[in-house]
Enzyme design. Structure first.
Site, PDB file in Angstrom:
ATOM      1  N   HIS A 140      83.009  24.017  71.486  1.00  0.00           N
ATOM      2  CA  HIS A 140      81.607  23.762  71.826  1.00  0.00           C
ATOM      3  C   HIS A 140      80.764  24.880  71.216  1.00  0.00           C
ATOM      4  CE1 HIS A 140      77.944  23.009  73.824  1.00  0.00           C
ATOM      5  NE2 HIS A 140      78.031  24.017  74.660  1.00  0.00           N
TER       6      HIS A 140
ATOM      7  N   CYS B 198      77.917  20.025  78.722  1.00  0.00           N
ATOM      8  CA  CYS B 198      78.487  20.462  77.438  1.00  0.00           C
ATOM      9  C   CYS B 198      79.981  20.151  77.323  1.00  0.00           C
ATOM     10  CB  CYS B 198      78.233  21.951  77.227  1.00  0.00           C
ATOM     11  SG  CYS B 198      76.486  22.353  77.190  1.00  0.00           S
TER      12      CYS B 198
ATOM     13  N   ASN C   4      72.929  24.457  70.068  1.00  0.00           N
ATOM     14  CA  ASN C   4      73.782  23.883  71.114  1.00  0.00           C
ATOM     15  C   ASN C   4      73.350  22.433  71.356  1.00  0.00           C
ATOM     16  OD1 ASN C   4      75.037  23.134  73.484  1.00  0.00           O
ATOM     17  ND2 ASN C   4      74.604  25.034  74.566  1.00  0.00           N
TER      18      ASN C   4
HETATM   19  O1  UT7 Z   1      76.267  25.237  76.613  1.00  0.00           O
HETATM   20  C1  UT7 Z   1      76.516  25.690  77.894  1.00  0.00           C
HETATM   21  C2  UT7 Z   1      76.935  27.041  77.857  1.00  0.00           C
HETATM   22  N1  UT7 Z   1      75.822  27.916  77.541  1.00  0.00           N
HETATM   23  C3  UT7 Z   1      76.100  29.078  77.081  1.00  0.00           C
HETATM   24  O2  UT7 Z   1      77.247  29.346  76.885  1.00  0.00           O
HETATM   25  C4  UT7 Z   1      75.008  30.080  76.886  1.00  0.00           C
HETATM   26  C5  UT7 Z   1      75.533  31.415  77.258  1.00  0.00           C
HETATM   27  N2  UT7 Z   1      74.593  32.499  77.149  1.00  0.00           N
HETATM   28  C6  UT7 Z   1      74.141  32.966  75.974  1.00  0.00           C
HETATM   29  O3  UT7 Z   1      74.413  32.411  74.931  1.00  0.00           O
HETATM   30  C7  UT7 Z   1      73.327  34.249  75.979  1.00  0.00           C
HETATM   31  O4  UT7 Z   1      73.406  34.839  77.257  1.00  0.00           O
HETATM   32  C8  UT7 Z   1      71.847  34.050  75.592  1.00  0.00           C
HETATM   33  C9  UT7 Z   1      71.757  33.738  74.102  1.00  0.00           C
HETATM   34  C10 UT7 Z   1      71.247  32.910  76.394  1.00  0.00           C
HETATM   35  C11 UT7 Z   1      71.056  35.317  75.844  1.00  0.00           C
HETATM   36  O5  UT7 Z   1      71.643  36.414  75.170  1.00  0.00           O
HETATM   37  P1  UT7 Z   1      71.920  37.798  75.938  1.00  0.00           P
HETATM   38  O6  UT7 Z   1      72.432  38.735  74.960  1.00  0.00           O
HETATM   39  O7  UT7 Z   1      72.790  37.467  77.131  1.00  0.00           O
HETATM   40  O8  UT7 Z   1      70.462  38.226  76.361  1.00  0.00           O
HETATM   41  P2  UT7 Z   1      69.857  38.448  77.827  1.00  0.00           P
HETATM   42  O9  UT7 Z   1      69.731  37.149  78.559  1.00  0.00           O
HETATM   43  O10 UT7 Z   1      70.616  39.537  78.489  1.00  0.00           O
HETATM   44  O11 UT7 Z   1      68.406  38.942  77.459  1.00  0.00           O
HETATM   45  C12 UT7 Z   1      68.197  40.176  76.757  1.00  0.00           C
HETATM   46  C13 UT7 Z   1      66.713  40.380  76.545  1.00  0.00           C
HETATM   47  C14 UT7 Z   1      65.898  40.168  77.813  1.00  0.00           C
HETATM   48  O12 UT7 Z   1      64.850  41.104  77.822  1.00  0.00           O
HETATM   49  P3  UT7 Z   1      64.985  42.444  78.710  1.00  0.00           P
HETATM   50  O13 UT7 Z   1      65.156  41.968  80.125  1.00  0.00           O
HETATM   51  O14 UT7 Z   1      66.181  43.168  78.173  1.00  0.00           O
HETATM   52  O15 UT7 Z   1      63.687  43.130  78.442  1.00  0.00           O
HETATM   53  C15 UT7 Z   1      65.317  38.784  77.641  1.00  0.00           C
HETATM   54  O16 UT7 Z   1      64.105  38.603  78.326  1.00  0.00           O
HETATM   55  O17 UT7 Z   1      66.226  39.411  75.601  1.00  0.00           O
HETATM   56  C16 UT7 Z   1      65.075  38.741  76.152  1.00  0.00           C
HETATM   57  N3  UT7 Z   1      65.046  37.388  75.597  1.00  0.00           N
HETATM   58  C17 UT7 Z   1      64.476  37.094  74.424  1.00  0.00           C
HETATM   59  N4  UT7 Z   1      63.838  37.863  73.520  1.00  0.00           N
HETATM   60  C18 UT7 Z   1      63.397  37.238  72.406  1.00  0.00           C
HETATM   61  C19 UT7 Z   1      65.569  36.262  76.145  1.00  0.00           C
HETATM   62  N5  UT7 Z   1      65.322  35.224  75.324  1.00  0.00           N
HETATM   63  C20 UT7 Z   1      64.656  35.709  74.256  1.00  0.00           C
HETATM   64  C21 UT7 Z   1      64.148  35.142  73.084  1.00  0.00           C
HETATM   65  N6  UT7 Z   1      63.534  35.924  72.179  1.00  0.00           N
HETATM   66  N7  UT7 Z   1      64.288  33.817  72.801  1.00  0.00           N
END
Ligand code: UT7
Length: 331
Positions: free
Chosen positions: A258, A117, A288
Site C-alpha cells: 500500500h 486502505c 495514497n
Molecule cells: O493509508 C492509511 C495509512 N496512512 C498512513 O500510513 C499515513 C501515516 N502518516 C504519515 O505518512 C505521516 O505521519 C505524515 C506524512 C502524515 C506526516 O509526517 P510526519 O513526519 O509524521 O509529520 P508530523 O505530523 O509530525 O508533522 C510535523 C510538522 C508539524 O508541525 P509542528 O507541529 O512540528 O510545528 C505539522 O503541523 O509538519 C507540519 N505539517 C505540515 N507542514 C507543511 C503537517 N502537514 C504539513 C504540510 N505542509 N502539508
C-alpha cells in the site's frame, strides 16, 4: 484469519487514473505547505484527481475492462465482482453493482468491501475464499477510490496525501481439488493474513456518515501515530504470512505495498530485511489512493515487465479501522 493451501490464480490486471494531475506546487497555492515538505515527509510529487463525470464506479469500470482485456476474457466470463472502496458512488447500492451493470454481466454476485486502505487485501481474500469453495468461477477484484471527494481541502495535514484511481485483478478458481494442493511453483494465492483493531478508530476516520451525522464527512488522521502503527503492524503481518507459507524473505521477488508514504515503505522493508529494489513504488506519482493503491502498483509492475510469470509477490496494506493484511501469491 489465515488462508493456506494454493488458491485462486491471478490471470489479469488493469488500472485507471483520472486524467487531471495535481502537483505539490498547485496545492501549495491552496494551503500552507511546500513541494519540499511533501516530498521530504511522504515522497509524493503529484496525484491524480477525478474530474467532472469521473466517479469511483467509472474508474473501477475502466480498470475492470483493462484487467479483462489483459486476461483475454469478456464480462460474460465473470460471476463475482468484489469492489473495495471507502468512497462509494452512493451509500447504497454497492458500487460493485454499478460496475457490473456498466460491464453488462448482470446476474452474478456483486458487493462492496469496506476496509479502507486494506480493502483490496480484504476483497482479495474474500474472492479467493468464494472461488475455493466453488461458489464462483471467475472474479473481478477491484480497489477504487475518489478520496478527493472526502478531503478537507483546508487541512494541510491530510489533503496533500491522497489521490484518486482504481486497480483491478481477475482471479480464476483452481481447476481441480488436485490443484489446490499444488506444488510450490504452481500459480495462485498461497497464504493470506488479515487483521483489524477497532480500538484505533480515532487515529484515522471520516467525521461523517449516514447513521451519525447524515453527511459524508472528511478524512481525519493523527498521522504520526498512524505511521508508528503502520510500520509495526506491516512488518508483523508480513512475517506471519512468510511463516504460514514456510517461505523465507529472500524467496520474494516483489513486494507490492500500500502506497501511503515512501518512508513507511522504506522502514517496513528495512525492518523485514527486504532489498528496496524489490519494492514497487508508485506513491511519488499516485499519492495514497487507499484501496486502489495495491492493484494500481501491481498493474504497473506487471505491465512494465518487472513482475513476470512465476514470480513470488507479497501484497500488503494497512489503513483505517485499523485494518491490515498481507497476501503471498505466485503469479
Ligand atoms: O493509508 C492509511 C495509512 N496512512 C498512513 O500510513 C499515513 C501515516 N502518516 C504519515 O505518512 C505521516 O505521519 C505524515 C506524512 C502524515 C506526516 O509526517 P510526519 O513526519 O509524521 O509529520 P508530523 O505530523 O509530525 O508533522 C510535523 C510538522 C508539524 O508541525 P509542528 O507541529 O512540528 O510545528 C505539522 O503541523 O509538519 C507540519 N505539517 C505540515 N507542514 C507543511 C503537517 N502537514 C504539513 C504540510 N505542509 N502539508
Amino acid at each position: 484469519m489465515t488462508l493456506l493451501t494454493r488458491g485462486a490464480r491471478l490471470v489479469g490486471t488493469g488500472s485507471a487514473l483520472p486524467a487531471r494531475v495535481v502537483t505539490n506546487a498547485e496545492l501549495a497555492q491552496r494551503v500552507d505547505t511546500s513541494d519540499e515538505w511533501i516530498i521530504a515527509r511522504t515522497g509524493i510529487r503529484q496525484r491524480h484527481v477525478a474530474g467532472e463525470g469521473e466517479t469511483t464506479a467509472t474508474l473501477a469500470t475502466d480498470a475492470a475492462r483493462a484487467a479483462l482485456a489483459d486476461a483475454w476474457l469478456t464480462p460474460a466470463d465473470i460471476d463475482l465482482i468484489i469492489l473495495a472502496t471507502a468512497t462509494p458512488d452512493n451509500t447504497f447500492p454497492a458500487t460493485a453493482t454499478k460496475v457490473q451493470n456498466a460491464l453488462g454481466c448482470n446476474g452474478g454476485v456483486a458487493f462492496d468491501v469496506a476496509a479502507v486502505c486494506s480493502g483490496f487485501l480484504y476483497a482479495l481474500a474474500t474472492a479467493d475464499s468464494l472461488l475455493r469453495t466453488g461458489a464462483a468461477r471467475r472474479a473481478l477484484v477491484i480497489g477504487a477510490e475518489t478520496f478527493s471527494r472526502i478531503l478537507d481541502w483546508e487541512d494541510r495535514t491530510t489533503c496533500v496525501l491522497f489521490g484518486d484511481g482504481a486497480g483491478a485483478v481477475v482471479l480464476e478458481a483452481p481447476d481441480t481439488i488436485g490443484d489446490i494442493a499444488a506444488d510450490a511453483s504452481a500459480p495462485g494465492i498461497i497464504a493470506t493474513k488479515l487483521h483489524a483493531d477497532g480500538a484505533q478508530h480515532d487515529l484515522l476516520y471520516v467525521d461523517g456518515g449516514p447513521s451519525t451525522t447524515q453527511t459524508v464527512g472528511h478524512v481525519r488522521m493523527k498521522g504520526r501515530e498512524v505511521f508508528r502503527h503502520a510500520v509495526v503492524n506491516l512488518a508483523d503481518v508480513l512475517a506471519e504470512v512468510l511463516e504460514d507459507a514456510d517461505v523465507s524473505v529472500e524467496d520474494i521477488d516483489w513486494v507490492v505495498p500500500h502506497q501511503a508514504n515512501a518512508r513507511i515503505l522504506d522502514a517496513t522493508a528495512r525492518k523485514l530485511g527486504i532489498a528496496p529494489e524489490k519494492v514497487v513504488v508508485t506513491v511519488d506519482r499516485h499519492a495514497n489512493t487507499s484501496a486502489a493503491s495495491v492493484p494500481l502498483a501491481l498493474d504497473e509492475a506487471r505491465r512494465d515487465g518487472r513482475i513476470v510469470t512465476g514470480d513470488l509477490i507479497m501484497l500488503e496494506a494497512m489503513g483505517g479501522g485499523f485494518t491490515w493484511g498481507a497476501s503471498l501469491i505466485r503469479v
